[in-house]
Scaffold this motif. Structure first.
Motif, PDB file in Angstrom:
ATOM      1  N   UNK A 171       8.389   2.088   1.499  1.00 44.01           N
ATOM      2  CA  UNK A 171       7.146   1.348   1.723  1.00 44.01           C
ATOM      3  C   UNK A 171       5.928   2.259   1.725  1.00 44.01           C
ATOM      4  N   UNK A 172       6.108   3.534   2.081  1.00 41.01           N
ATOM      5  CA  UNK A 172       4.986   4.478   2.083  1.00 41.01           C
ATOM      6  C   UNK A 172       4.464   4.708   0.670  1.00 41.01           C
ATOM      7  N   UNK A 173       5.328   4.575  -0.319  1.00 45.65           N
ATOM      8  CA  UNK A 173       4.882   4.735  -1.703  1.00 45.65           C
ATOM      9  C   UNK A 173       3.947   3.598  -2.111  1.00 45.65           C
ATOM     10  N   UNK A 174       4.241   2.394  -1.645  1.00 44.14           N
ATOM     11  CA  UNK A 174       3.452   1.236  -2.041  1.00 44.14           C
ATOM     12  C   UNK A 174       2.262   0.979  -1.115  1.00 44.14           C
ATOM     13  N   UNK A 175       2.380   1.376   0.129  1.00 44.21           N
ATOM     14  CA  UNK A 175       1.314   1.166   1.109  1.00 44.21           C
ATOM     15  C   UNK A 175       0.994   2.480   1.816  1.00 44.21           C
ATOM     16  N   UNK A 176       0.337   3.404   1.125  1.00 40.25           N
ATOM     17  CA  UNK A 176       0.061   4.703   1.752  1.00 40.25           C
ATOM     18  C   UNK A 176      -0.966   4.559   2.874  1.00 40.25           C
ATOM     19  N   UNK A 177      -0.812   5.388   3.886  1.00 37.31           N
ATOM     20  CA  UNK A 177      -1.752   5.380   4.993  1.00 37.31           C
ATOM     21  C   UNK A 177      -2.877   6.364   4.688  1.00 37.31           C
ATOM     22  N   UNK A 178      -4.078   5.953   5.022  1.00 40.81           N
ATOM     23  CA  UNK A 178      -5.223   6.832   4.825  1.00 40.81           C
ATOM     24  C   UNK A 178      -5.395   7.709   6.061  1.00 40.81           C
ATOM     25  N   UNK A 179      -5.617   8.988   5.803  1.00 43.42           N
ATOM     26  CA  UNK A 179      -5.833   9.921   6.902  1.00 43.42           C
ATOM     27  C   UNK A 179      -7.325   9.981   7.169  1.00 43.42           C
TER      28      UNK A 179
END
Length: 77
Positions: free
Chosen positions: A42-50
């Motif tokens: 899921x991190x590939x499709x919904x990356x978190x912004x730092x």
């Protein structure tokens, strides 16, 4: 019931209990690993912004100066 039957029953109950705990721990480990893989996918499709931190050099220097002054004041006591 004689003592031998009671001992065998206690051994069977102990073994069954240990097997139940073992199976539960195996399932727990598998579910944690599955959740880890799911999060990676899921991190590939919904990356978190730092969030970017603002560079506040003046404020940091002022805080350091206050901390040094307070340390020197209370060090003498």
């Amino acid at each position: 019931m004689n003592a031998e039957n009671l001992m065998m029953s206690s051994v069977y109950i102990t073994i069954i209990g240990m097997l139940i705990v073992f199976v539960f721990l195996i399932l727990t480990i598998w579910s944690v690993k599955a959740m880890s893989l799911l999060v990676k996918v899921l991190e590939k499709y919904f990356p978190q912004e730092v969030p970017q931190q603002k560079a506040a050099v003046g404020a940091d220097n002022a805080l350091v100066a206050v901390a040094i002054a307070a340390a020197k004041k209370f060090q003498g006591k």
